[in-house]
Design a protein around this motif. Structure first.
Motif, PDB file in Angstrom:
ATOM      1  N   ALA A  98       0.828  -1.212   0.000  1.00  0.00           N
ATOM      2  CA  ALA A  98       0.000   0.000   0.000  1.00  0.00           C
ATOM      3  C   ALA A  98       0.857   1.255   0.000  1.00  0.00           C
ATOM      4  O   ALA A  98       0.423   2.307  -0.484  1.00  0.00           O
ATOM      5  N   CYS A  99       2.068   1.158   0.516  1.00  0.00           N
ATOM      6  CA  CYS A  99       2.955   2.330   0.561  1.00  0.00           C
ATOM      7  C   CYS A  99       3.523   2.669  -0.815  1.00  0.00           C
ATOM      8  O   CYS A  99       3.898   3.822  -1.052  1.00  0.00           O
ATOM      9  N   VAL A 100       3.600   1.708  -1.700  1.00  0.00           N
ATOM     10  CA  VAL A 100       4.186   1.961  -3.018  1.00  0.00           C
ATOM     11  C   VAL A 100       3.425   3.044  -3.778  1.00  0.00           C
ATOM     12  O   VAL A 100       4.037   4.021  -4.230  1.00  0.00           O
ATOM     13  N   PRO A 101       2.092   2.951  -3.917  1.00  0.00           N
ATOM     14  CA  PRO A 101       1.398   4.040  -4.625  1.00  0.00           C
ATOM     15  C   PRO A 101       1.474   5.360  -3.867  1.00  0.00           C
ATOM     16  O   PRO A 101       1.528   6.432  -4.483  1.00  0.00           O
ATOM     17  N   LEU A 102       1.479   5.286  -2.535  1.00  0.00           N
ATOM     18  CA  LEU A 102       1.581   6.512  -1.741  1.00  0.00           C
ATOM     19  C   LEU A 102       2.909   7.224  -2.016  1.00  0.00           C
ATOM     20  O   LEU A 102       2.936   8.440  -2.239  1.00  0.00           O
ATOM     21  N   VAL A 103       3.987   6.466  -2.040  1.00  0.00           N
ATOM     22  CA  VAL A 103       5.302   7.049  -2.342  1.00  0.00           C
ATOM     23  C   VAL A 103       5.307   7.587  -3.773  1.00  0.00           C
ATOM     24  O   VAL A 103       5.876   8.646  -4.046  1.00  0.00           O
ATOM     25  N   TRP A 104       4.661   6.887  -4.705  1.00  0.00           N
ATOM     26  CA  TRP A 104       4.587   7.338  -6.092  1.00  0.00           C
ATOM     27  C   TRP A 104       3.875   8.689  -6.189  1.00  0.00           C
ATOM     28  O   TRP A 104       4.366   9.607  -6.831  1.00  0.00           O
ATOM     29  N   VAL A 105       2.727   8.811  -5.501  1.00  0.00           N
ATOM     30  CA  VAL A 105       1.960  10.059  -5.544  1.00  0.00           C
ATOM     31  C   VAL A 105       2.754  11.189  -4.899  1.00  0.00           C
ATOM     32  O   VAL A 105       2.824  12.305  -5.438  1.00  0.00           O
ATOM     33  N   LEU A 106       3.372  10.911  -3.744  1.00  0.00           N
ATOM     34  CA  LEU A 106       4.153  11.950  -3.076  1.00  0.00           C
ATOM     35  C   LEU A 106       5.374  12.354  -3.910  1.00  0.00           C
ATOM     36  O   LEU A 106       5.735  13.525  -3.962  1.00  0.00           O
ATOM     37  N   GLY A 107       5.984  11.386  -4.569  1.00  0.00           N
ATOM     38  CA  GLY A 107       7.130  11.691  -5.433  1.00  0.00           C
ATOM     39  C   GLY A 107       6.732  12.556  -6.614  1.00  0.00           C
ATOM     40  O   GLY A 107       7.436  13.501  -6.976  1.00  0.00           O
ATOM     41  N   ARG A 108       5.610  12.246  -7.220  1.00  0.00           N
ATOM     42  CA  ARG A 108       5.120  13.060  -8.340  1.00  0.00           C
ATOM     43  C   ARG A 108       4.803  14.486  -7.873  1.00  0.00           C
ATOM     44  O   ARG A 108       5.099  15.457  -8.554  1.00  0.00           O
ATOM     45  N   SER A 109       4.195  14.600  -6.678  1.00  0.00           N
ATOM     46  CA  SER A 109       3.872  15.913  -6.128  1.00  0.00           C
ATOM     47  C   SER A 109       5.149  16.713  -5.858  1.00  0.00           C
ATOM     48  O   SER A 109       5.234  17.903  -6.177  1.00  0.00           O
ATOM     49  N   LEU A 110       6.123  16.029  -5.278  1.00  0.00           N
ATOM     50  CA  LEU A 110       7.401  16.699  -5.011  1.00  0.00           C
ATOM     51  C   LEU A 110       8.058  17.129  -6.315  1.00  0.00           C
ATOM     52  O   LEU A 110       8.586  18.248  -6.402  1.00  0.00           O
ATOM     53  N   TRP A 111       8.007  16.279  -7.345  1.00  0.00           N
ATOM     54  CA  TRP A 111       8.595  16.621  -8.642  1.00  0.00           C
ATOM     55  C   TRP A 111       7.909  17.843  -9.248  1.00  0.00           C
ATOM     56  O   TRP A 111       8.557  18.727  -9.790  1.00  0.00           O
ATOM     57  N   THR A 112       6.591  17.897  -9.118  1.00  0.00           N
ATOM     58  CA  THR A 112       5.834  19.034  -9.641  1.00  0.00           C
ATOM     59  C   THR A 112       6.247  20.322  -8.928  1.00  0.00           C
ATOM     60  O   THR A 112       6.482  21.354  -9.572  1.00  0.00           O
ATOM     61  N   HIS A 113       6.332  20.271  -7.607  1.00  0.00           N
ATOM     62  CA  HIS A 113       6.736  21.455  -6.846  1.00  0.00           C
ATOM     63  C   HIS A 113       8.173  21.868  -7.170  1.00  0.00           C
ATOM     64  O   HIS A 113       8.480  23.058  -7.256  1.00  0.00           O
ATOM     65  N   LEU A 114       9.050  20.880  -7.333  1.00  0.00           N
ATOM     66  CA  LEU A 114      10.450  21.180  -7.641  1.00  0.00           C
ATOM     67  C   LEU A 114      10.579  21.831  -9.011  1.00  0.00           C
ATOM     68  O   LEU A 114      11.294  22.823  -9.167  1.00  0.00           O
ATOM     69  N   THR A 115       9.891  21.295 -10.004  1.00  0.00           N
ATOM     70  CA  THR A 115       9.980  21.896 -11.331  1.00  0.00           C
ATOM     71  C   THR A 115       9.377  23.295 -11.347  1.00  0.00           C
ATOM     72  O   THR A 115       9.882  24.182 -12.027  1.00  0.00           O
ATOM     73  N   ALA A 116       8.306  23.511 -10.569  1.00  0.00           N
ATOM     74  CA  ALA A 116       7.715  24.847 -10.487  1.00  0.00           C
ATOM     75  C   ALA A 116       8.684  25.819  -9.823  1.00  0.00           C
ATOM     76  O   ALA A 116       8.822  26.975 -10.250  1.00  0.00           O
ATOM     77  N   ALA A 117       9.377  25.350  -8.781  1.00  0.00           N
ATOM     78  CA  ALA A 117      10.338  26.224  -8.097  1.00  0.00           C
ATOM     79  C   ALA A 117      11.513  26.559  -9.010  1.00  0.00           C
ATOM     80  O   ALA A 117      12.015  27.689  -9.016  1.00  0.00           O
ATOM     81  N   LEU A 118      11.966  25.575  -9.798  1.00  0.00           N
ATOM     82  CA  LEU A 118      13.094  25.829 -10.692  1.00  0.00           C
ATOM     83  C   LEU A 118      12.696  26.716 -11.866  1.00  0.00           C
ATOM     84  O   LEU A 118      13.543  27.391 -12.454  1.00  0.00           O
ATOM     85  N   ALA A 119      11.430  26.706 -12.216  1.00  0.00           N
ATOM     86  CA  ALA A 119      10.964  27.539 -13.324  1.00  0.00           C
ATOM     87  C   ALA A 119      10.651  28.962 -12.878  1.00  0.00           C
ATOM     88  O   ALA A 119      10.377  29.820 -13.714  1.00  0.00           O
ATOM     89  N   ALA A 120      10.688  29.231 -11.584  1.00  0.00           N
ATOM     90  CA  ALA A 120      10.371  30.569 -11.073  1.00  0.00           C
ATOM     91  C   ALA A 120      11.398  31.570 -11.581  1.00  0.00           C
ATOM     92  O   ALA A 120      12.562  31.228 -11.824  1.00  0.00           O
ATOM     93  N   PRO A 121      10.982  32.829 -11.751  1.00  0.00           N
ATOM     94  CA  PRO A 121      11.940  33.835 -12.216  1.00  0.00           C
ATOM     95  C   PRO A 121      13.043  34.040 -11.185  1.00  0.00           C
ATOM     96  O   PRO A 121      12.813  34.007  -9.989  1.00  0.00           O
ATOM     97  N   GLY A 122      14.239  34.225 -11.664  1.00  0.00           N
ATOM     98  CA  GLY A 122      15.389  34.442 -10.790  1.00  0.00           C
ATOM     99  C   GLY A 122      16.152  33.166 -10.474  1.00  0.00           C
ATOM    100  O   GLY A 122      17.269  33.211  -9.981  1.00  0.00           O
ATOM    101  N   VAL A 123      15.563  32.004 -10.719  1.00  0.00           N
ATOM    102  CA  VAL A 123      16.227  30.730 -10.431  1.00  0.00           C
ATOM    103  C   VAL A 123      17.009  30.249 -11.646  1.00  0.00           C
ATOM    104  O   VAL A 123      18.046  29.601 -11.502  1.00  0.00           O
ATOM    105  N   ALA A 124      16.534  30.582 -12.831  1.00  0.00           N
ATOM    106  CA  ALA A 124      17.156  30.084 -14.057  1.00  0.00           C
ATOM    107  C   ALA A 124      18.647  30.415 -14.148  1.00  0.00           C
ATOM    108  O   ALA A 124      19.436  29.533 -14.526  1.00  0.00           O
TER     109      ALA A 124
END
Length: 161
Positions: free
Chosen positions: A69-95
């Protein structure tokens, strides 16, 4: 099935007979006492501390289910973290920071490749000789520095008469 040579069978039989005639060896008393103490210590441990192989089957199945049961939970949390990380890296001033880090990494990689290429071009005898010469020069300079500056240091007994 593989057929053995009769000589090999005879040798194997003789070896087994010789080994069976040897007296049985006993463990040293100290080892035997330690093993028995450890067996007694493990016998009184609670079931949950005795290792998963000793757990009841239902508990092992429940653990496997919880891990599954933890496998899909880790998958969802990993995808969420990836989304937040890519959004943070795309923010102005980070490039510019990301670009600088990438360029620094590429520069270091190029320098490492150049170093490896140069080391491969230089004969090994020269490299070894250069290492020896460098070591000797370092030792001589360290000794000269010690001999020149040691008498002038305040804790030195050389200037006391």
């Amino acid at each position: 099935m593989r057929h053995q040579d009769p000589r090999e069978e005879s040798l194997e039989r003789l070896t087994h007979e010789a080994l069976r005639r040897l007296p049985a060896h006993r463990a040293p008393a100290s080892l035997e006492a330690r093993v028995l103490r450890e067996i007694e210590r493990r016998a009184v441990l609670p079931r949950w501390r005795s290792g998963i192989a000793q757990w009841p089957a239902a508990a092992r199945v429940a653990l496997i289910g919880a891990c599954a049961a933890c496998v899909p939970l880790v998958w969802v949390l990993g995808r969420s973290l990836w989304t937040h990380l890519t959004a943070a890296l795309a923010a102005p001033g980070v490039a510019p920071w990301v670009t600088d880090a990438r360029n620094t990494g590429l520069t270091l990689l190029s320098l490492a490749e150049l170093t490896v290429h140069l080391v491969q071009l230089i004969p090994h005898e020269w490299l070894f000789g250069g290492l020896i010469v460098t070591g000797v020069v370092y030792a001589v300079l360290a000794a000269m520095g010690y001999l020149l500056f040691h008498p002038t240091l305040p804790h030195s007994k050389a200037h006391q008469v």
